[in-house]
Design a protein around this motif. Structure first.
Motif, PDB file in Angstrom:
ATOM      1  N   ILE A   1       0.875  -1.236   0.096  1.00 31.64           N
ATOM      2  CA  ILE A   1       0.013   0.022  -0.206  1.00 31.64           C
ATOM      3  C   ILE A   1       0.770   1.153   0.070  1.00 31.64           C
ATOM      4  CG2 ILE A   1      -1.566   1.240   1.353  1.00 31.64           C
ATOM      5  CD1 ILE A   1      -2.741  -1.139  -0.044  1.00 31.64           C
ATOM      6  N   GLN A   2       1.958   1.177   0.786  1.00 35.54           N
ATOM      7  CA  GLN A   2       2.758   2.469   0.748  1.00 35.54           C
ATOM      8  C   GLN A   2       3.396   2.773  -0.411  1.00 35.54           C
ATOM      9  OE1 GLN A   2       2.954   4.573   3.492  1.00 35.54           O
ATOM     10  NE2 GLN A   2       4.254   5.739   2.178  1.00 35.54           N
ATOM     11  N   LYS A   3       4.103   1.688  -1.123  1.00 33.56           N
ATOM     12  CA  LYS A   3       4.433   1.463  -2.429  1.00 33.56           C
ATOM     13  C   LYS A   3       3.612   2.060  -3.380  1.00 33.56           C
ATOM     14  CE  LYS A   3       7.760   0.616  -5.362  1.00 33.56           C
ATOM     15  NZ  LYS A   3       8.976   1.356  -5.593  1.00 33.56           N
ATOM     16  N   LEU A   4       2.277   1.908  -3.419  1.00 34.06           N
ATOM     17  CA  LEU A   4       1.573   2.191  -4.412  1.00 34.06           C
ATOM     18  C   LEU A   4       1.004   3.718  -4.319  1.00 34.06           C
ATOM     19  CD1 LEU A   4      -1.018  -0.869  -4.552  1.00 34.06           C
ATOM     20  CD2 LEU A   4       0.495  -0.005  -6.354  1.00 34.06           C
ATOM     21  N   HIS A   5       0.978   3.917  -2.930  1.00 34.44           N
ATOM     22  CA  HIS A   5       0.884   5.364  -2.546  1.00 34.44           C
ATOM     23  C   HIS A   5       2.006   6.467  -3.170  1.00 34.44           C
ATOM     24  CE1 HIS A   5      -2.865   6.192  -0.097  1.00 34.44           C
ATOM     25  NE2 HIS A   5      -2.499   5.129   0.629  1.00 34.44           N
ATOM     26  N   ASN A   6       3.222   6.066  -2.993  1.00 36.40           N
ATOM     27  CA  ASN A   6       4.421   6.840  -3.366  1.00 36.40           C
ATOM     28  C   ASN A   6       4.228   6.784  -4.979  1.00 36.40           C
ATOM     29  OD1 ASN A   6       5.277   7.177  -0.989  1.00 36.40           O
ATOM     30  ND2 ASN A   6       6.509   5.412  -0.814  1.00 36.40           N
ATOM     31  N   GLU A   7       3.952   5.619  -5.595  1.00 30.92           N
ATOM     32  CA  GLU A   7       3.845   5.560  -6.949  1.00 30.92           C
ATOM     33  C   GLU A   7       2.779   6.581  -7.609  1.00 30.92           C
ATOM     34  OE1 GLU A   7       3.627   2.556 -10.728  1.00 30.92           O
ATOM     35  OE2 GLU A   7       4.130   1.847  -8.669  1.00 30.92           O
ATOM     36  N   PHE A   8       1.681   6.514  -7.133  1.00 35.59           N
ATOM     37  CA  PHE A   8       0.507   7.125  -7.416  1.00 35.59           C
ATOM     38  C   PHE A   8       0.629   8.963  -7.051  1.00 35.59           C
ATOM     39  CE2 PHE A   8      -2.557   3.586  -6.826  1.00 35.59           C
ATOM     40  CZ  PHE A   8      -2.143   2.864  -8.018  1.00 35.59           C
ATOM     41  N   LYS A   9       1.264   9.114  -6.131  1.00 30.16           N
ATOM     42  CA  LYS A   9       1.510  10.579  -5.613  1.00 30.16           C
ATOM     43  C   LYS A   9       2.608  11.060  -7.043  1.00 30.16           C
ATOM     44  CE  LYS A   9       0.919  10.289  -0.739  1.00 30.16           C
ATOM     45  NZ  LYS A   9       1.567  10.451   0.671  1.00 30.16           N
TER      46      LYS A   9
ATOM     47  N   GLY B   1      -4.508  13.616  -1.045  1.00 30.29           N
ATOM     48  CA  GLY B   1      -5.360  12.525  -0.708  1.00 30.29           C
ATOM     49  C   GLY B   1      -5.874  11.696  -2.030  1.00 30.29           C
ATOM     50  N   THR B   2      -5.711  12.055  -3.246  1.00 28.63           N
ATOM     51  CA  THR B   2      -6.354  11.571  -4.243  1.00 28.63           C
ATOM     52  C   THR B   2      -5.705  10.071  -4.566  1.00 28.63           C
ATOM     53  OG1 THR B   2      -6.540  13.518  -5.323  1.00 28.63           O
ATOM     54  CG2 THR B   2      -6.987  11.752  -6.944  1.00 28.63           C
ATOM     55  N   SER B   3      -4.517   9.867  -4.062  1.00 25.16           N
ATOM     56  CA  SER B   3      -3.864   8.529  -4.204  1.00 25.16           C
ATOM     57  C   SER B   3      -4.638   7.453  -3.236  1.00 25.16           C
ATOM     58  CB  SER B   3      -2.371   8.522  -3.701  1.00 25.16           C
ATOM     59  OG  SER B   3      -2.247   9.020  -2.250  1.00 25.16           O
ATOM     60  N   THR B   4      -5.401   7.935  -2.206  1.00 25.22           N
ATOM     61  CA  THR B   4      -6.076   7.146  -1.165  1.00 25.22           C
ATOM     62  C   THR B   4      -7.163   6.504  -2.069  1.00 25.22           C
ATOM     63  OG1 THR B   4      -5.301   8.326   0.416  1.00 25.22           O
ATOM     64  CG2 THR B   4      -6.974   6.787   0.900  1.00 25.22           C
TER      65      THR B   4
ATOM     66  N   TYR C   1      -3.829  -3.515 -11.115  1.00 28.57           N
ATOM     67  CA  TYR C   1      -2.689  -2.538 -11.102  1.00 28.57           C
ATOM     68  C   TYR C   1      -2.822  -1.547 -12.246  1.00 28.57           C
ATOM     69  CZ  TYR C   1       1.983  -0.413 -11.362  1.00 28.57           C
ATOM     70  OH  TYR C   1       2.759   0.676 -11.475  1.00 28.57           O
ATOM     71  N   VAL C   2      -3.379  -2.146 -13.451  1.00 25.10           N
ATOM     72  CA  VAL C   2      -3.479  -1.357 -14.583  1.00 25.10           C
ATOM     73  C   VAL C   2      -4.829  -0.471 -14.677  1.00 25.10           C
ATOM     74  CG1 VAL C   2      -4.215  -1.605 -17.072  1.00 25.10           C
ATOM     75  CG2 VAL C   2      -2.459  -3.036 -16.339  1.00 25.10           C
TER      76      VAL C   2
ATOM     77  N   LEU D   1      -3.639   8.252 -14.351  1.00 21.28           N
ATOM     78  CA  LEU D   1      -3.074   9.019 -15.552  1.00 21.28           C
ATOM     79  C   LEU D   1      -4.190   9.865 -15.879  1.00 21.28           C
ATOM     80  CD1 LEU D   1      -0.849   6.364 -17.412  1.00 21.28           C
ATOM     81  CD2 LEU D   1      -0.045   8.246 -15.926  1.00 21.28           C
ATOM     82  N   TYR D   2      -5.500   9.299 -16.124  1.00 20.79           N
ATOM     83  CA  TYR D   2      -6.297  10.113 -16.356  1.00 20.79           C
ATOM     84  C   TYR D   2      -6.653  11.359 -15.613  1.00 20.79           C
ATOM     85  CZ  TYR D   2      -7.623   6.226 -19.631  1.00 20.79           C
ATOM     86  OH  TYR D   2      -7.605   4.974 -20.462  1.00 20.79           O
TER      87      TYR D   2
END
Length: 223
Positions: A50-58, A67-70, A209-210, A217-218
Motif C-alpha cells: 500500500i505504501q509503495k502504491l501511494h508513493n507511485e500514485f503521488k 489525498g487522491t492517491s488513497t 494495477y493497470v 493517469l487520466y
C-alpha cells in the motif's frame, strides 16, 4: 455445457434476490483481523504494498491533488480482492461482469470530466490538440481525441472484464475434459491447470494495477 458463459451468470437466489453479488463483500471479512490481532507477515507485506502504491500514485499525480492517491489505492484493493476471490471454487467472480467494472470506471470518468471542464476549461480544450499538430490536421485530432476520451470508461471496464473471463473460460474448458481422458493425460491436465491458476493469479494482480494506474493517469491530465 449448453453455454460457455453460463458459469458467469448469477444463478443463486433467495426470495428471487440474487446472492452471487454478495461475494463482492467477502473481502471485508479479511479486513477486521488487522485491527485487533498482532501484525503478521502478511499484514506487514500488505502495508508495504500500500505504501509503495501511494508513493507511485503521488508521483503520477500533481501536488495539488491531496489525498487522491488513497482513492486509487482503494480501487486497486477492491479489484484485487474480487479477482482473487473469483479464483476460489464456487465463488462468484463479480469483476468479470461489465455491471461492476462499468460501475467503477463510469462514475470516476464522469466526475473527472465534470471537474476538468468546470475548473480547467481552457486546459481541457488545449488538451484536444497535441502540441505541434499541423493546422490542417487539427479538426481530425480534435475528433480523434474526443472519441478516445469518451471511450475511456468502456476500455477500462472491458479490459478488466475480458481478461478475467478469458482465464476462467480456459480453466473451465480444460477442467470439463478431465473425465473423458486417460490417467496419464489427466496428470498433464492437472499440471497445466496449476500453471494456468498461477497465471490467473498474476493476471488478477496486473489487471487491478493497470486499472488503478490508468485511472491515475487520466486524473493527472485534467490539471
Amino acid at each position: 455445457m449448453t453455454n460457455l458463459f453460463s458459469i458467469f451468470e448469477p444463478s443463486s437466489s433467495i426470495f428471487s434476490i440474487s446472492t452471487n453479488w454478495l461475494a463482492t463483500f467477502l473481502g471485508l471479512l479479511f479486513l477486521p483481523f488487522m485491527y485487533w490481532t498482532s501484525p503478521s507477515r502478511w499484514s506487514l507485506l500488505w502495508g508495504k504494498v500500500i505504501q509503495k502504491l501511494h508513493n507511485e500514485f503521488k508521483a503520477l499525480l500533481d501536488v495539488t491533488h491531496i489525498g487522491t492517491s488513497t482513492l486509487f489505492v482503494s480501487i486497486f484493493s477492491l479489484i484485487l480482492f474480487n479477482n482473487f476471490l473469483g479464483l476460489l471454487p464456487y465463488v462468484f467472480t463479480s469483476s468479470s461482469h461489465m455491471v461492476m467494472t462499468l460501475s467503477l470506471s463510469m462514475p470516476l470518468w464522469f466526475t473527472l470530466m465534470l471537474f476538468g471542464w468546470v475548473n480547467h476549461t481552457q486546459h481541457m480544450f488545449a488538451h484536444l490538440v497535441p502540441q505541434g499538430t499541423p493546422a490542417m490536421l487539427m479538426p481530425f485530432m480534435v475528433l480523434i481525441e474526443t472519441i478516445s476520451n469518451i471511450i475511456r470508461p468502456g476500455t477500462l471496464a472491458v479490459r478488466l472484464a475480458a481478461n478475467m473471463i478469458a482465464g476462467h473460460l480456459l480453466l473451465t474448458l480444460l477442467g470439463n475434459t478431465g473425465p473423458s481422458l486417460s490417467l496419464t493425460i489427466v496428470y498433464i491436465l492437472i499440471i497445466s491447470q496449476i500453471l494456468l491458476l498461477i497465471l490467473e493469479s498474476a493476471v488478477a494482480i496486473i489487471q487491478s494495477y493497470v486499472f488503478a494506474v490508468l485511472s491515475t493517469l487520466y486524473t493527472s491530465e485534467i490539471n
